[in-house]
Design a protein around this motif. Structure first.
Motif, short mmCIF file in Angstrom:
data_model
loop_
_atom_site.label_atom_id
_atom_site.label_comp_id
_atom_site.label_asym_id
_atom_site.label_seq_id
_atom_site.Cartn_x
_atom_site.Cartn_y
_atom_site.Cartn_z
N HIS A 69 0.90 -1.30 0.01
CA HIS A 69 0.01 0.12 0.01
C HIS A 69 0.76 1.15 0.01
O HIS A 69 0.72 2.13 -0.69
CB HIS A 69 -0.73 -0.06 1.16
CG HIS A 69 -2.00 -0.88 1.09
ND1 HIS A 69 -2.80 -1.24 2.60
CD2 HIS A 69 -2.44 -1.79 0.25
CE1 HIS A 69 -3.53 -2.21 1.97
NE2 HIS A 69 -3.55 -2.51 0.88
N HIS A 94 -1.32 -5.53 -7.17
CA HIS A 94 -1.67 -5.84 -5.54
C HIS A 94 -3.24 -6.29 -5.78
O HIS A 94 -3.54 -7.14 -4.93
CB HIS A 94 -2.14 -4.18 -5.14
CG HIS A 94 -2.21 -4.32 -3.73
ND1 HIS A 94 -1.22 -4.50 -2.86
CD2 HIS A 94 -3.28 -4.15 -3.20
CE1 HIS A 94 -1.66 -4.34 -1.59
NE2 HIS A 94 -3.02 -4.25 -1.79
N GLU A 137 -3.96 -10.42 -3.80
CA GLU A 137 -5.02 -10.19 -2.94
C GLU A 137 -6.29 -11.07 -3.26
O GLU A 137 -6.49 -11.85 -2.60
CB GLU A 137 -5.64 -8.79 -2.78
CG GLU A 137 -4.68 -8.12 -1.72
CD GLU A 137 -5.15 -6.72 -1.23
OE1 GLU A 137 -4.61 -6.11 -0.31
OE2 GLU A 137 -6.14 -6.30 -1.83
N GLU A 196 -8.97 -2.35 5.06
CA GLU A 196 -8.11 -3.26 5.13
C GLU A 196 -7.00 -3.00 6.20
O GLU A 196 -6.88 -3.74 7.01
CB GLU A 196 -7.17 -3.65 3.89
CG GLU A 196 -8.05 -4.07 2.56
CD GLU A 196 -7.26 -4.35 1.38
OE1 GLU A 196 -7.60 -5.28 0.73
OE2 GLU A 196 -5.99 -3.74 1.24
#
Ligand code: FE2
Ligand code: FE2
Length: 196
Positions: free
Chosen positions: A33, A68, A72, A133
């Motif tokens: 992130h 990303h 996930e 998250e």
């Protein structure tokens, strides 16, 4: 120094070895992130005259967000689906991020709309990555799963991310997708230039 890091000094050999503990899944995703935030921060410091830099950074953001979401969706979310009830929301937020990324790519880097789309991209990313998250999902996973699971999952996520980053096929696919998003006219012009 990172928590858990050890410094081992061998006085006879006069060497020092720094041992960094393996990253857990949540540390790895949190750090990624940070990569996304870093690219957006660099983008926000550009001006309307820095067209090439805006384009290059937007390209980088596009690839990193796509990768990303992929790690996930393919690894992390399926592994927590039995106990995390809000995965449907996470999936739809990924779609929102992808849509907003497309809007950012379509915006003229020299125009005011680019800055507005970048601001919206930051809002969409933070609503998902930070609020859902980092503040909810990750602490819950850390509470429910043991250290061995977290470390093994961290290695799997990092390994997949490294392999995606070095994939020439994926790089070519992202390039094509970006060209399509920015407009078929640009794609045709580039194809004609290559052919001439
Ligand atoms: Fe996510
Ligand atoms: Fe994430």
């Amino acid at each position: 120094m990172k928590k858990g890091t050890q410094v081992l000094t061998d006085r006879k050999k006069q060497t020092t070895e720094v041992i960094t503990p393996p990253k857990t899944a949540t540390q790895m995703l949190y750090e990624h992130h940070g990569v996304l935030r870093g690219i957006m921060e660099r983008l926000s410091r550009t001006s309307r005259d820095d067209i090439e830099q805006r384009r290059a950074l937007t390209d980088e953001l596009y690839s990193e967000v796509q990768m990303h979401e992929r790690i996930e969706e393919h690894i992390f979310y399926p592994a927590i689906s039995d106990f995390h009830p809000k995965l449907d929301a996470a999936w739809s937020e990924h779609r929102q991020m992808t849509d907003q990324l497309a809007a950012l790519l379509r915006a003229d880097p020299g125009g005011a709309r680019f800055e507005e789309e970048l601001r919206l991209m930051r809002d969409v990313l933070e609503a998902h990555a930070h609020l859902d998250e980092e503040l909810e999902m990750f602490p819950e996973v850390e509470r429910l799963m043991d250290e061995a699971w977290l470390v093994e999952m961290g290695e799997r996520l990092q390994d997949r991310l490294d392999r995606l980053r070095s994939s020439r096929t994926l790089r070519a696919r992202h390039r094509l997708e970006r060209m399509m998003l920015r407009g078929p006219g640009r794609l045709i012009a580039r194809t004609m230039r290559r052919g001439s």
